[in-house]
Design an enzyme around this catalytic site. Structure first.
Site, PDB file in Angstrom:
ATOM      1  N   ASP A   1     -67.802 -28.431  -5.087  1.00 23.73           N
ATOM      2  CA  ASP A   1     -67.233 -28.087  -4.407  1.00 23.73           C
ATOM      3  C   ASP A   1     -66.700 -26.889  -4.369  1.00 23.73           C
ATOM      4  O   ASP A   1     -66.537 -26.743  -2.293  1.00 23.73           O
ATOM      5  CB  ASP A   1     -65.576 -29.360  -4.698  1.00 23.73           C
ATOM      6  CG  ASP A   1     -66.007 -30.734  -4.860  1.00 23.73           C
ATOM      7  OD1 ASP A   1     -67.163 -31.211  -4.886  1.00 23.73           O
ATOM      8  OD2 ASP A   1     -64.932 -31.461  -5.074  1.00 23.73           O
TER       9      ASP A   1
ATOM     10  N   ASP B   1     -62.561 -19.774 -12.021  1.00 26.58           N
ATOM     11  CA  ASP B   1     -61.862 -20.496 -12.876  1.00 26.58           C
ATOM     12  C   ASP B   1     -62.436 -21.832 -13.837  1.00 26.58           C
ATOM     13  O   ASP B   1     -61.604 -22.524 -14.404  1.00 26.58           O
ATOM     14  CB  ASP B   1     -60.201 -20.588 -11.942  1.00 26.58           C
ATOM     15  CG  ASP B   1     -60.541 -22.537 -10.998  1.00 26.58           C
ATOM     16  OD1 ASP B   1     -61.333 -22.121 -10.349  1.00 26.58           O
ATOM     17  OD2 ASP B   1     -59.403 -21.944 -10.151  1.00 26.58           O
TER      18      ASP B   1
ATOM     19  N   CYS C   1     -56.653 -24.810 -10.536  1.00 28.53           N
ATOM     20  CA  CYS C   1     -57.158 -25.466  -9.870  1.00 28.53           C
ATOM     21  C   CYS C   1     -55.807 -26.214  -9.057  1.00 28.53           C
ATOM     22  O   CYS C   1     -55.130 -25.819  -7.337  1.00 28.53           O
ATOM     23  CB  CYS C   1     -57.953 -26.000  -9.245  1.00 28.53           C
ATOM     24  SG  CYS C   1     -59.653 -25.911 -10.101  1.00 28.53           S
TER      25      CYS C   1
HETATM   26  O1  KQY Z   1     -61.050 -25.179  -8.212  1.00 35.69           O
HETATM   27  C1  KQY Z   1     -60.774 -25.418  -7.463  1.00 35.69           C
HETATM   28  N1  KQY Z   1     -60.038 -24.184  -7.285  1.00 35.69           N
HETATM   29  C2  KQY Z   1     -60.535 -25.977  -6.174  1.00 35.69           C
HETATM   30  C3  KQY Z   1     -60.951 -27.437  -6.032  1.00 35.69           C
HETATM   31  C4  KQY Z   1     -61.026 -28.384  -5.138  1.00 35.69           C
HETATM   32  C5  KQY Z   1     -61.607 -29.262  -5.003  1.00 35.69           C
HETATM   33  C6  KQY Z   1     -61.734 -30.232  -3.908  1.00 35.69           C
HETATM   34  N2  KQY Z   1     -62.176 -31.200  -3.914  1.00 35.69           N
END
Ligand code: KQY
Length: 374
Positions: free
Chosen positions: A219, A225, A365
């Site tokens: 993704d 992170d 996230c």
């Molecule tokens: O890893 C992240 N910082 C965000 C992941 C978002 C994935 C959206 N489907």
């Protein structure tokens, strides 16, 4: 010039996550083509994360108009809930990257103020490669947060998500080539130009590039992170596996080799703490069936390996908000490693973090720290 020899555009620097916060910002999940069972399980985990963080620092949760009443009813009163539109709830990536800006007060004395970088965003890869096709509301999240806080906003036309960078607050930035050099982000910028922008906006003077992020983190194209972060200047935690048959092994070894040979912005060698990944974990048929598979968002297929990593934790003021995946052995090991790495923090287990991994991310996230001004 701010840091030695580094031109910073605004005299700003991004503090490390382990430095004091005034606040934590979160969104509220609702899109049914990414969060299974009408986001029921995802919302329960967001509530757990918000409550856990709120024991250490104030939390604001932003929810759409359609979800505001529901979010308000699920969260305790001491957590502020405000209305905000968004395409999805990944505030690490759509929220501002907060920086501290040195300036002069009206009396001429030096003072420090918080400001925010508003990066450009393309849903992790644009119309053909990203997670969903319309990110017009996400593009406004950082600006709205800064407007609510009445903080200066530095717009940036370079596409960048907050989950793709980690800093030590002393001039070093960690990132991955897999993400930042991906042609689906800034195809017209060279590595040197990207480095220049990072140095100017984050106030760093050295970038440590890992080639790749976590296996299966498709993704985000390998956000840092999920792979590696700072515990303090000179100390990093790296996603690890001892299983040579796991494709993660090669990635962890490759990163270990680079980090072992690297020095930070202050010439320090890095101490590397290994944090074993869970599983491997895969999306089940039942989980995939609960997701509305629509052409607006990336398909979620049963059998897909989850990008699950214990490195995707949040550092609150005195707390480590740690994902737990229901894998008893590695869950316990992660808590042990994190407790040793952060002896002055309380490690709080968040059970059910798998629900966030099913949607493509984890605790780090879905959070965005706003630094306290020293
Ligand atoms: O890893 C992240 N910082 C965000 C992941 C978002 C994935 C959206 N489907």
């Amino acid at each position: 010039m701010d840091l030695e020899g580094t031109p910073t555009l605004h005299g700003c620097h991004m503090p490390a996550e382990f430095e004091p916060h005034s606040h934590c910002w979160m969104g509220w999940p609702e899109r049914q083509d990414n969060w299974r069972d009408c986001a029921f399980h995802g919302q329960r985990v967001f509530v757990k994360v918000a409550i856990a963080i709120s024991k250490f620092e104030p939390v604001t949760v932003c929810a759409s108009a359609a979800q505001w009443t529901h979010a308000r009813s699920q969260l305790p009163q001491h957590i502020r809930v405000i209305e905000m539109s968004m395409n999805d709830s990944w505030f690490r990536d759509t929220g501002p990257t907060f920086v501290i800006r040195k300036s002069k007060s009206s009396s001429g004395n030096p003072e420090q103020k918080v400001a925010g970088i508003d990066w450009n965003f393309n849903s992790w890869g644009g119309t053909d490669d990203g997670c969903y096709r319309d990110w017009s509301l996400d593009l406004l999240v950082a600006r709205k947060i800064l407007a609510i806080e009445m903080l200066p906003r530095f717009p940036q036309c370079m596409i960048l998500e907050g989950g793709s960078i980690h800093v030590d607050g002393e001039g070093t930035c960690l990132t991955t080539e897999e993400c930042l050099l991906n042609k689906n982000r800034n195809p017209d910028l060279t590595k040197e130009q990207i480095e220049h922008e990072l140095k100017a906006y984050l106030g760093v003077k050295k970038i440590i590039w890992l080639p790749r992020g976590l296996f299966g983190d498709d993704d985000t194209n390998g956000h840092i992170d999920n792979m590696c972060c700072f515990v303090k200047p000179g100390v990093v935690i790296l996603s690890w596996t001892d299983d040579e048959s796991d494709p993660q092994y090669e990635r962890s070894m490759e990163a270990f080799s680079i980090l072992s040979n690297a020095t930070d912005a202050n010439g320090r060698k890095l101490q590397i703490i290994k944090l074993h990944v869970p599983g491997p974990l895969y999306m089940t048929d039942e989980e995939a069936a609960g997701i509305m598979q629509e052409c607006e968002a990336k398909a979620r297929l049963p059998g897909t390996r989850l990008a699950a990593s214990y490195v995707n934790f949040y550092i609150a003021n005195g707390g480590i908000i740690a994902p737990q995946f229901g894998d008893q052995k590695w869950d316990d090991e992660a808590v042990h490693v994190l407790s040793q790495a952060f002896p002055d923090h309380e490690v709080v287990r968040i059970e059910g973090a798998r629900e966030i991994a099913l949607a493509g991310g984890n605790i780090h996230c879905i959070t965005q720290q706003q630094p306290a001004c020293p």
